[in-house]
Design a protein around this motif. Structure first.
Motif, PDB file in Angstrom:
ATOM      1  N   UNK B  25      19.137 -16.505   7.207  1.00  0.00           N
ATOM      2  CA  UNK B  25      19.703 -15.454   6.343  1.00  0.00           C
ATOM      3  C   UNK B  25      18.587 -14.651   5.671  1.00  0.00           C
ATOM      4  N   UNK B  28      17.498 -12.323   8.217  1.00  0.00           N
ATOM      5  CA  UNK B  28      18.465 -11.227   8.327  1.00  0.00           C
ATOM      6  C   UNK B  28      18.226 -10.187   7.240  1.00  0.00           C
ATOM      7  N   UNK B  41      23.369 -11.072  12.636  1.00  0.00           N
ATOM      8  CA  UNK B  41      24.406 -11.860  11.969  1.00  0.00           C
ATOM      9  C   UNK B  41      24.153 -13.349  12.161  1.00  0.00           C
ATOM     10  N   UNK B  42      24.266 -14.087  11.077  1.00  0.00           N
ATOM     11  CA  UNK B  42      24.053 -15.536  11.127  1.00  0.00           C
ATOM     12  C   UNK B  42      25.416 -16.229  11.092  1.00  0.00           C
TER      13      UNK B  42
END
Lengths: 100, 100
Positions: B25, B28, B41-42
């Protein structure tokens, strides 16, 4: 309710990947009008044009489930079925990131 | 040059999925400033919190490759490495759809 995501791996019968991808692109066009649909991306596997991956992101699982009841969606599923040798869904819990 | 997409499947060591997801994240967050990054996107696999899937979409493959040279990205990779048991990339050719 949290967001819902999945990858759908569609294995087409040999030589049928491109035709299947065209039907899934029609499904993606439909999805633009579906409540709660945030992503519906059609991809060909880089190493096998008969493997098509669909990336889906929905507001929640209920929105995804409702879309499967749509008449237009069901008509496209019927057209796609004869081209498909197998389907492998990967169910995901989206956590965040760019595009979330 | 056409768009470039991939799914990255990260298998964390047992019990380390959540810690790995936090680092991804952070990656990201960094990716939001990377030229040509359209999605990062995680996701946690619905059936295994130690399997983390990253959905990436880039303007082209060159933009993806350039991001791996970024110093901040490399620092995060170093932090993530000890948590990772295996990585399985799925390379994709995006064709279109909602979010393309």
């Amino acid at each position: 309710m949290s967001k819902y995501a999945m990858y759908g791996k569609f294995q087409a019968h040999p030589g049928k990947g491109s035709e299947l991808a065209q039907i899934l692109l029609e499904a993606a066009e439909q999805s633009k009008s579906f409540d709660g649909c945030e992503l519906y991306l059609i991809n060909e596997a880089a190493e096998d044009p008969d493997t098509i991956w669909v990336t889906e992101l929905w507001r929640d699982e209920a929105a995804h489930d409702a879309s499967l009841q749509n008449e237009g969606a069901r008509a496209l599923i019927s057209r796609a079925m004869p081209l498909i040798a197998g389907v492998e869904p990967v169910k995901l819990r989206p956590l965040g990131g760019k595009g979330y």
